[in-house]
Motif scaffolding. Structure first.
Motif, short mmCIF file in Angstrom:
data_model
loop_
_atom_site.label_atom_id
_atom_site.label_comp_id
_atom_site.label_asym_id
_atom_site.label_seq_id
_atom_site.Cartn_x
_atom_site.Cartn_y
_atom_site.Cartn_z
N PRO A 11 -65.36 -13.51 37.32
CA PRO A 11 -65.37 -13.13 38.71
C PRO A 11 -66.54 -13.43 39.57
CG PRO A 11 -66.05 -11.38 37.33
CD PRO A 11 -65.87 -12.45 36.62
N TYR A 12 -67.42 -14.19 39.17
CA TYR A 12 -68.54 -14.90 39.85
C TYR A 12 -68.63 -16.30 40.06
CZ TYR A 12 -72.90 -14.84 42.45
OH TYR A 12 -73.92 -14.97 43.37
N PRO A 13 -68.70 -16.99 41.13
CA PRO A 13 -68.71 -16.36 42.61
C PRO A 13 -67.19 -15.73 42.80
CG PRO A 13 -68.69 -18.60 42.72
CD PRO A 13 -68.74 -18.33 41.18
N PRO A 14 -67.09 -14.76 43.40
CA PRO A 14 -65.74 -14.24 43.99
C PRO A 14 -64.94 -14.88 45.17
CG PRO A 14 -67.51 -12.73 44.73
CD PRO A 14 -68.02 -13.83 43.98
N PHE A 42 -63.83 -21.63 34.51
CA PHE A 42 -63.58 -22.74 34.79
C PHE A 42 -63.87 -23.04 36.14
CE2 PHE A 42 -60.04 -20.40 34.72
CZ PHE A 42 -59.09 -20.56 35.75
N ASP A 43 -63.74 -24.25 36.70
CA ASP A 43 -63.73 -24.53 38.25
C ASP A 43 -65.17 -24.21 38.68
OD1 ASP A 43 -61.57 -26.03 38.18
OD2 ASP A 43 -60.28 -24.47 38.90
N THR A 44 -65.08 -23.25 39.63
CA THR A 44 -66.52 -22.92 40.43
C THR A 44 -67.16 -21.84 39.66
OG1 THR A 44 -65.11 -21.66 41.82
CG2 THR A 44 -65.41 -23.79 42.73
N ALA A 45 -66.50 -21.31 38.46
CA ALA A 45 -67.09 -20.28 37.88
C ALA A 45 -68.49 -20.62 37.40
CB ALA A 45 -66.43 -19.72 36.34
N ASP A 46 -69.47 -19.51 37.71
CA ASP A 46 -70.99 -19.62 37.22
C ASP A 46 -71.54 -18.53 36.62
OD1 ASP A 46 -73.44 -20.64 37.28
OD2 ASP A 46 -73.78 -20.13 39.51
N PRO A 47 -71.19 -18.55 35.27
CA PRO A 47 -71.72 -17.35 34.50
C PRO A 47 -73.22 -17.25 34.54
CG PRO A 47 -69.98 -18.51 33.30
CD PRO A 47 -70.20 -19.16 34.44
N GLY A 283 -63.11 -28.48 52.73
CA GLY A 283 -63.41 -28.50 51.32
C GLY A 283 -63.87 -27.02 50.96
N TYR A 284 -64.36 -26.92 49.66
CA TYR A 284 -64.74 -25.84 49.24
C TYR A 284 -66.00 -25.20 49.96
CZ TYR A 284 -66.77 -22.36 46.11
OH TYR A 284 -67.20 -21.20 45.43
N VAL A 285 -65.75 -24.14 50.11
CA VAL A 285 -66.72 -22.99 50.98
C VAL A 285 -66.97 -21.79 50.13
CG1 VAL A 285 -67.75 -22.08 53.02
CG2 VAL A 285 -66.14 -24.08 53.22
N GLY A 286 -68.21 -21.52 49.84
CA GLY A 286 -68.36 -20.49 48.77
C GLY A 286 -68.16 -18.98 49.68
#
Length: 399
Positions: A11-14, A42-47, A283-286
């Motif tokens: 769940p981070y970043p959400p 996976f992908d943008t997940a940042d544990p 593009g991807y935007v946080g």
């Protein structure tokens, strides 16, 4: 209580709908109970970069695997299986869950989506189980079946529908409670899965009204936004349809109109979209809040998919008026012309967008009523509390 929460999405970043849902449900559960989170990442997940998830989880364990990417052989054999390929256990997660269950006793196991259901079924007898679904997969495939005109495609979709319907029928009976995000999904799960005799409740999607608030930026005239990644097939279909059949009609009347499409485009067939210089791919935007808040209108021309759309909820919370299809606001307690503008045919969709662009009073009215609805019915704080109440009731009943 001691809870085990199994999530397909870390769940981070959400930064997408599934992550946002998991994030806010975890926050509500963690305020009352001890929660162990086991998640795929996976992908943008940042544990590694997370600070706040441990604040409401006693333990966090992330497994670096993408459940939606399987080997060619496994994917090729999916037609011969009675269960979807994405629900097959991953060895790494299976071992991790086995170890956690060997060392801990849990009152409740929550599987967030069917992808994680098989791991929850490994809990010992007496453990309460909740399946927390984001979409009714069999309902989605049933709708796809109904849309097909080719005999071959209808046959393929019918076969897929029967398989997923059989699987969900088998699966749902093994959980003490299943939750769905919309009343249509809930009703389908009760009426169309005849073997399911378990409890099915609705826990809608929501929005953080404190984080998403009006007035973050001044909107730019004649700007439209679609806040959804094209990597998701339903979003791609929506933009292909909008750019080909709706947007040209808007451009004829408002030549200086512009459209921003947010989200990653990695692996997306951009050649299949009618793009021009007025269309910006961000593009991807946080954090998309400033992009959404800075538009005069959020267009959501979705024609596929299930559940409810967090992109609609976030836009309304930010005070950005929404023009959508009926499908895009399905399951939401919105009233056309009061909270949103709704149109399903290309010419009518274009007319509603033009109407909004040309009427400042209408934009102000929709923004105010949409925001009020979010505060009243779709604030994550109250939705999370409701989900926690349901989970506690399941444990009491199990005991």
């Amino acid at each position: 209580m001691n809870l085990l929460f199994l999530s397909a999405w870390f769940p981070y970043p959400p930064d997408n709908g599934s992550k946002l849902r998991v994030y806010h449900l975890l926050r509500a559960l963690g305020a009352r109970h001890q929660v162990t989170l086991m998640s795929l990442a996976f992908d943008t997940a940042d544990p590694g970069g997370v600070d706040d998830v441990p604040c409401f989880c006693a333990r966090v364990q992330a497994i670096q695997r993408n459940p939606f990417k399987r080997g060619r052989v496994v994917t090729a054999l999916r037609f011969f299986s009675m269960s979807p390929v994405v629900v097959r256990p991953l060895p790494e997660m299976a071992r991790a869950v086995h170890d956690v269950l060997d060392q801990n006793t849990f009152d409740l196991a929550i599987a967030s989506t069917e992808v994680m259901a098989s791991y929850a079924l490994k809990t010992p007898p007496g453990t309460a189980r909740v399946l927390e679904e984001h979409n009714s997969m069999s309902r989605w495939i049933w709708e796809r079946y109904q849309e097909q005109t080719s005999v071959l495609q209808r046959l393929r979709c019918w076969a897929s529908w029967q398989k997923i319907r059989w699987y969900e029928d088998w699966l749902f009976r093994r959980f003490d409670l299943c939750t769905m995000v919309s009343e249509m999904d809930r009703r389908y799960s009760v009426e169309m899965l005849p073997g399911n005799r378990g409890s099915v409740e609705m826990v809608p999607n929501g929005v953080d009204c404190e984080h998403n608030r009006p007035g973050l930026v001044r909107p730019t005239p004649h700007t439209l936004i679609f806040n959804g990644a094209l990597t998701y097939s339903a979003n791609y279909d929506a933009m292909r349809y909008f750019l080909a059949e709706v947007y040209p009609c808007i451009q004829q009347q408002v030549p200086n109109v512009s459209l921003t499409i947010t989200g990653s485009t990695v692996g997306v067939d951009l050649a299949g979209l009618r793009l021009d210089s007025s269309v910006r791919l961000s593009g991807y935007v946080g954090d998309v809040r400033l992009l959404v808040a800075g538009a005069w209108a959020c267009v959501v021309p979705l024609r596929q998919g299930g559940g409810t759309r967090l992109k609609v909820l976030e836009a309304m919370a930010l005070g950005t008026p929404v023009v959508s299809t009926s499908k895009a606001v399905e399951g939401l307690d919105v009233i056309p012309d009061e909270h949103v503008l709704v149109a399903d045919e290309p010419a009518e969709f274009a007319r509603q967008v033009l109407r909004l662009l040309g009427d400042a009073d209408l934009r102000v009215r929709l923004a105010a009523s949409g925001r009020h609805l979010m505060e009243e019915k779709y604030n994550w704080e109250q939705i999370g509390a409701h989900f926690a109440d349901l989970c506690e009731a399941v444990v009491r009943c199990k005991r």
